[in-house]
Design a protein around this motif. Structure first.
Motif: not given
Length: 329
Positions: A232-236, A305-312, A323-327
């Motif tokens: 979780m990265v909430n309100h960051v 995407t640059a950090a290695g997460w795929r937005p879902r 909330v952006v949910v990513a993998e």
């Protein structure tokens, strides 16, 4: 003329322009106990005046305003709570939003009186705070976070996960909601050191301290590591620069197992034909208060995407951020 050929009306313009009148009357109704006075059932104006200590004239003004805005129902001169008012404005329902309304009335509203200067200078307003104002500020902000956490718990299934990292959030309520929803989940809180006591106390009060650890670390330089299946990265992100956010999301990915899920919660500007209004309004709120940023969703997805997460997918929470949910890839 509208697309259907009917004459355009000024209703929307007038409604927006007079919105502050409704807000101030909502704040007054909450502050004087109008909604709580109706928690046990309907009342007429004399009974409302007696219960709140208001004059009958003012009780009628506030009750009629709340009826016009849909928060009270009225029949034969008697007023009763609408379902949302019963749930959030009595202290007996799902969540009491009075501290949040007090923050808006006592802190935020005064800052918006500086908004013309902010627009003309691209500088935030002057934040004049004493101990009492900081208490009102933090009580309101944290209660608003509690609302967001409740809406997330309602909208997202936490049951498949076993290991949660909550990185840099302001409130422990998001992870606490996940822990309550899933008895098999454990959580690591890597929060700013100033939050340690508050997080520890909240975990104990919620009865989930035995499934959580708290590790103090500055959010922009934290490197928690691990193999978590939920992060979780909430309100960051609104609190940091683009460069810092790229580093934070890279650290989050380094702490995630392949295929792990990321929940990034914040207000975001979109590129849809109609911008979701609550996000755009908070872009002004954040800036006039202290200059923090509501970022475009497209920019945030580039960081991910640059950090290695795929937005879902993106979840739009009621009365709350998205909330952006990513993998993790």
């Amino acid at each position: 003329m509208t697309a259907s050929g009917t004459p355009a009306t000024p209703d929307r313009i007038v409604g927006i322009a007079t919105g502050y009148m409704g807000a101030k009357q909502l704040f007054a109704a909450a502050r004087t106990g109008l909604f709580r006075a109706l928690a046990d059932g309907e009342r007429d104006i004399p009974a409302l005046a007696s219960a709140t200590g208001l004059s009958e004239r003012m009780a009628r003004i506030l009750a009629d305003a709340m009826n016009g805005l849909g928060l009270l129902e009225r029949r034969d001169g008697r007023y009763r709570l609408a379902p949302d008012a019963a749930a959030y404005l009595t202290g007996d329902g799902d969540l009491d939003l009075h501290p949040f309304l007090a923050f808006l009335n006592e802190i935020s509203y005064g800052h918006w009186l500086q908004f013309d200067t902010t627009v003309d200078t691209t500088e935030p307003g002057e934040l004049k705070m004493d101990d009492d104002r900081w208490k009102a500020f933090m009580a309101g902000v944290m209660r608003y976070n509690t609302l967001h956490a409740a809406m997330l718990a309602r909208s997202f299934d936490f049951t498949p996960f076993r290991s949660l990292l909550d990185l840099g959030g302001l409130s422990p309520d998001f992870a606490i909601g996940a822990l309550k929803a899933n008895p098999g989940l454990t959580a690591r809180f890597v929060f700013d050191p100033a939050s340690t006591d508050a997080v520890t106390g909240a975990l104990a009060a919620a009865g989930v301290a035995d499934r959580a650890t708290v590790e103090p670390a500055p959010t922009d330089t934290a490197d928690p590591g691990g193999e978590h299946d939920l992060v979780m990265v909430n309100h960051v992100i609104h609190r940091f620069t683009a460069e810092q956010n790229r580093a934070i999301l890279t650290a989050a990915r380094a702490a995630a197992a392949p295929g792990a899920t990321l929940l990034l919660l914040d207000f975001l500007l979109d590129d849809d034909e109609r911008q979701r209004s609550i996000d755009a309004l908070h872009a002004g709120e954040y800036f006039v208060i202290d200059g923090t940023v509501v970022y475009p969703e497209s920019e945030v997805q580039e960081w991910l995407t640059a950090a290695g997460w795929r937005p879902r997918e993106v979840l739009a929470l009621p009365g709350s951020p998205r909330v952006v949910v990513a993998e993790a890839v």
